[in-house]
Design a protein around this motif. Structure first.
Motif, PDB file in Angstrom:
ATOM      1  N   ASN A 205       2.934   9.329   2.049  1.00 52.59           N
ATOM      2  CA  ASN A 205       1.665   8.780   2.555  1.00 52.59           C
ATOM      3  C   ASN A 205       0.460   9.607   2.111  1.00 52.59           C
ATOM      4  O   ASN A 205      -0.664   9.284   2.443  1.00 52.59           O
ATOM      5  CB  ASN A 205       1.697   8.661   4.076  1.00 52.59           C
ATOM      6  N   GLY A 206       0.687  10.686   1.364  1.00 57.73           N
ATOM      7  CA  GLY A 206      -0.412  11.492   0.845  1.00 57.73           C
ATOM      8  C   GLY A 206      -0.619  12.800   1.586  1.00 57.73           C
ATOM      9  O   GLY A 206      -1.274  13.696   1.067  1.00 57.73           O
TER      10      GLY A 206
ATOM     11  N   GLU B  80       1.626   6.880  -6.763  1.00 56.38           N
ATOM     12  CA  GLU B  80       0.600   7.878  -7.082  1.00 56.38           C
ATOM     13  C   GLU B  80       1.129   9.290  -6.884  1.00 56.38           C
ATOM     14  O   GLU B  80       0.888  10.165  -7.723  1.00 56.38           O
ATOM     15  CB  GLU B  80      -0.630   7.657  -6.202  1.00 56.38           C
TER      16      GLU B  80
ATOM     17  N   LYS C 135       0.960   4.134  -2.908  1.00 50.57           N
ATOM     18  CA  LYS C 135       0.716   5.554  -2.627  1.00 50.57           C
ATOM     19  C   LYS C 135       1.896   6.396  -3.098  1.00 50.57           C
ATOM     20  O   LYS C 135       1.706   7.482  -3.647  1.00 50.57           O
ATOM     21  CB  LYS C 135       0.476   5.744  -1.119  1.00 50.57           C
TER      22      LYS C 135
ATOM     23  N   ARG D  81       0.833  -1.210   0.000  1.00 57.73           N
ATOM     24  CA  ARG D  81       0.000   0.000   0.000  1.00 57.73           C
ATOM     25  C   ARG D  81       0.862   1.251   0.000  1.00 57.73           C
ATOM     26  O   ARG D  81       0.564   2.223  -0.699  1.00 57.73           O
ATOM     27  CB  ARG D  81      -0.929   0.004   1.214  1.00 57.73           C
ATOM     28  N   GLU D  82       1.931   1.267   0.812  1.00 54.25           N
ATOM     29  CA  GLU D  82       2.814   2.422   0.866  1.00 54.25           C
ATOM     30  C   GLU D  82       3.511   2.636  -0.476  1.00 54.25           C
ATOM     31  O   GLU D  82       3.649   3.775  -0.930  1.00 54.25           O
ATOM     32  CB  GLU D  82       3.849   2.252   1.983  1.00 54.25           C
TER      33      GLU D  82
END
Length: 172
Positions: A142-143, A40, A37, A33-34
């Motif tokens: 992490n956004g 992205e 992200k 997941r990291e």
């Protein structure tokens, strides 16, 4: 009796092994997941087209203020950058009839992108109608994102929020 004990020990061994295998998969899922992200965020940086939504603001010498509504934004694009952000702090050379907050639209100049181990930093300046705004965006993998705005007519101010891809507005 010994066979029952042996079977019982073997059964507990298999249960412990399967539980430890599941823990590793949770760690692997978190790492995946990291990594997703981070990809992205890198894609947004490469496109130089994203939207920052402010969630918290910290004026110079002030305390943290939570923003209730997600209506405050900075739409960053290499061709045109638009901002509508609240301002709490000291203003210099601002008329009484002028708009409150930081509102501008213009082409960003001198865009510099730096990458570290945990984030990207984008530095640029935008000429608005009445002022020049120096922007420093720090995009974490992490956004979460922080934005620092310095201008000639106002005290520096800092925003915390999230960054995302712009939504396509299809007008018919």
């Amino acid at each position: 009796m010994k066979t029952k004990l042996f079977i019982l020990i073997a059964l507990f061994g298999f249960l412990n092994f399967s539980a430890s295998a599941q823990e590793k998969t949770k760690k692997e899922l978190k790492a995946e997941r990291e990594a997703q992200k981070q990809k992205e965020i890198e894609a947004l940086i490469d496109s130089k087209n994203f939207v920052f939504e402010a969630q918290k603001v910290t004026p110079q010498g002030g305390r943290l203020i939570n923003l209730d509504y997600n209506t405050y934004f900075l739409k960053f694009n290499a061709e045109n950058t638009t901002a509508d952000l609240p301002f709490f702090g000291r203003g210099y050379n601002i008329g009484y009839g002028s708009e409150g907050g930081i509102k501008f639209e213009g082409k960003p100049e001198n865009i510099k992108v730096e990458k570290t181990k945990k984030n990207y930093t984008i530095k640029t300046s935008v000429k608005g109608k009445d002022d020049v705004y120096d922007l420093m965006l720090t995009l974490f993998f992490n956004g979460s994102t922080s934005l620092s705005v310095n201008s000639n007519n106002r005290a520096p101010i800092f925003y915390d929020g999230v960054v995302s891809a712009p939504k396509n507005d299809s007008k018919k």
